[in-house]
Design a protein around this motif. Structure first.
Motif, short mmCIF file in Angstrom:
data_model
loop_
_atom_site.label_atom_id
_atom_site.label_comp_id
_atom_site.label_asym_id
_atom_site.label_seq_id
_atom_site.Cartn_x
_atom_site.Cartn_y
_atom_site.Cartn_z
N GLU A 1 0.81 -1.21 0.00
CA GLU A 1 0.00 0.00 0.00
C GLU A 1 0.85 1.27 0.00
N GLY A 2 2.18 1.11 -0.04
CA GLY A 2 3.05 2.28 -0.12
C GLY A 2 3.54 2.82 1.21
N PHE A 3 3.57 1.97 2.25
CA PHE A 3 4.02 2.39 3.57
C PHE A 3 5.17 1.53 4.08
N PRO A 4 6.24 1.35 3.29
CA PRO A 4 7.36 0.54 3.79
C PRO A 4 8.04 1.17 5.01
N GLY A 5 7.93 2.49 5.14
CA GLY A 5 8.54 3.16 6.29
C GLY A 5 7.96 2.66 7.61
N CYS A 6 6.70 2.27 7.59
CA CYS A 6 6.06 1.76 8.82
C CYS A 6 6.63 0.39 9.19
N THR A 7 7.04 -0.39 8.21
CA THR A 7 7.58 -1.72 8.50
C THR A 7 9.01 -1.64 9.03
N VAL A 8 9.63 -0.49 8.86
CA VAL A 8 11.02 -0.30 9.29
C VAL A 8 11.09 0.27 10.70
N TYR A 9 10.15 1.13 11.04
CA TYR A 9 10.20 1.85 12.30
C TYR A 9 10.17 0.90 13.51
N ASP A 10 10.96 1.23 14.52
CA ASP A 10 11.01 0.44 15.76
C ASP A 10 11.04 1.41 16.93
N CYS A 11 10.10 1.29 17.84
CA CYS A 11 10.06 2.19 19.00
C CYS A 11 10.85 1.63 20.18
N PHE A 12 11.41 0.43 20.05
CA PHE A 12 12.18 -0.21 21.11
C PHE A 12 11.35 -0.38 22.39
N GLY A 13 10.04 -0.53 22.24
CA GLY A 13 9.18 -0.74 23.40
C GLY A 13 8.71 0.53 24.07
N ALA A 14 9.04 1.68 23.49
CA ALA A 14 8.65 2.95 24.11
C ALA A 14 7.14 3.18 24.07
N GLY A 15 6.49 2.71 23.02
CA GLY A 15 5.06 2.95 22.87
C GLY A 15 4.23 2.37 24.00
#
Length: 280
Positions: free
Chosen positions: A71-85
């Motif tokens: 759907e054009g959102f590869p950036g979302c598959t890369v992001y990692d919050c390291f458990g911060a969320g």
């Protein structure tokens, strides 16, 4: 590429960091609302910070999670919050979400990126403590870990007022020393490509054992069969870099987000704490 040098092991402590891994089921979709993004090859649309992504459902789940790349959102598959969320959602705000308690929204969205920085540092410090070569600085690393963890337990206002850059600088000095100690165990002269512009570089089969690649721009670089055993990759930009058959065992401060942004295959050798991305 050589197999004669045994890569340094990060050990079980680096492989088992559940508190530093994203738990989306316990998060209020903070990365999908608190952060801005611009229409690009990484995101199909633009949105402002504090604006919920159009794909965020009422239950704080992504409506296109299984097809983000399509759907054009590869950036979302890369992001990692390291458990911060989930820490901000469940600890800092005690399970009060920004939809049912809109008065918390601005504070929550401001706390999230600060917590993410702190959790990233916790990830690196935990890895450093699992490296036998870093034993000379283990005491200082433990102290930094305790202090960073203490900061994550602060209130929303304390997180907002925290000088994150100053704390990162202090921790980074220890991470630099850790890197030096680990890379010193690799025999021979090591390459120093810290911050280098290696965009699109042809590094097929390159001997990068123990190299300093901190902050290097390796976007779309060809690293097929490169040996990066014990190389320091903290902050290296490996978007679309080809890591097919590369040796990343014992790579220092490599993250899952970096792997997710790159390309690779079944022959890519990885540290035990990281997993092979599904799109490889």
């Amino acid at each position: 590429m050589s197999d004669t040098t045994e890569p340094p092991s990060a050990g079980p402590a680096a492989a088992d960091r559940p508190a530093l891994r994203a738990d989306c089921a316990s998060c209020f979709g903070l990365c999908c609302v608190a952060l801005p993004f611009a229409a690009s090859t990484d995101f199909a649309i633009s949105k402002d910070a504090g604006e919920p992504c159009r794909n965020l459902r009422a239950d704080f789940r992504c409506g296109i999670h299984s097809r983000l790349r399509e759907e054009g959102f590869p950036g979302c598959t890369v992001y990692d919050c390291f458990g911060a969320g989930h820490k901000v959602s469940q600890l800092t705000f005690e399970g009060r979400d920004w939809r049912r308690h809109p008065g918390t929204a601005s504070e929550m969205f401001a706390a999230f990126p600060v917590m993410r920085h702190l959790h990233e540092l916790l990830w690196y410090l935990t890895e450093a403590l699992a490296l036998p070569a870093a034993r000379p600085v283990h005491g200082a690393l433990r102290e930094a870990l305790r202090e960073t963890e203490r900061l994550t337990l602060g209130s929303a206002s304390e997180l907002r007022e925290l000088d994150v850059a100053a704390h990162r600088d202090r921790v980074n000095q220890l991470l630099l020393r850790t890197s030096e100690l680990v890379r010193a165990r690799i025999p021979g002269k090591k390459k120093n490509r810290r911050g280098a512009d290696l965009i699109g570089a042809d590094l097929r089969g390159a001997d990068l054992r123990g190299a300093n690649l901190r902050g290097a721009r390796l976007i779309a670089a060809n690293l097929t069969r490169a040996d990066m055993t014990a190389a320091d990759l903290i902050g290296a930009d490996v978007r679309d870099a080809d890591l097919s058959a590369a040796d990343l065992r014992g790579a220092v401060f490599l993250t899952q987000a970096q792997l997710n942004a790159a390309k690779g295959d079944g022959a890519t050798r990885l540290p035990p704490s990281l997993t092979r991305p599904a799109h490889w």
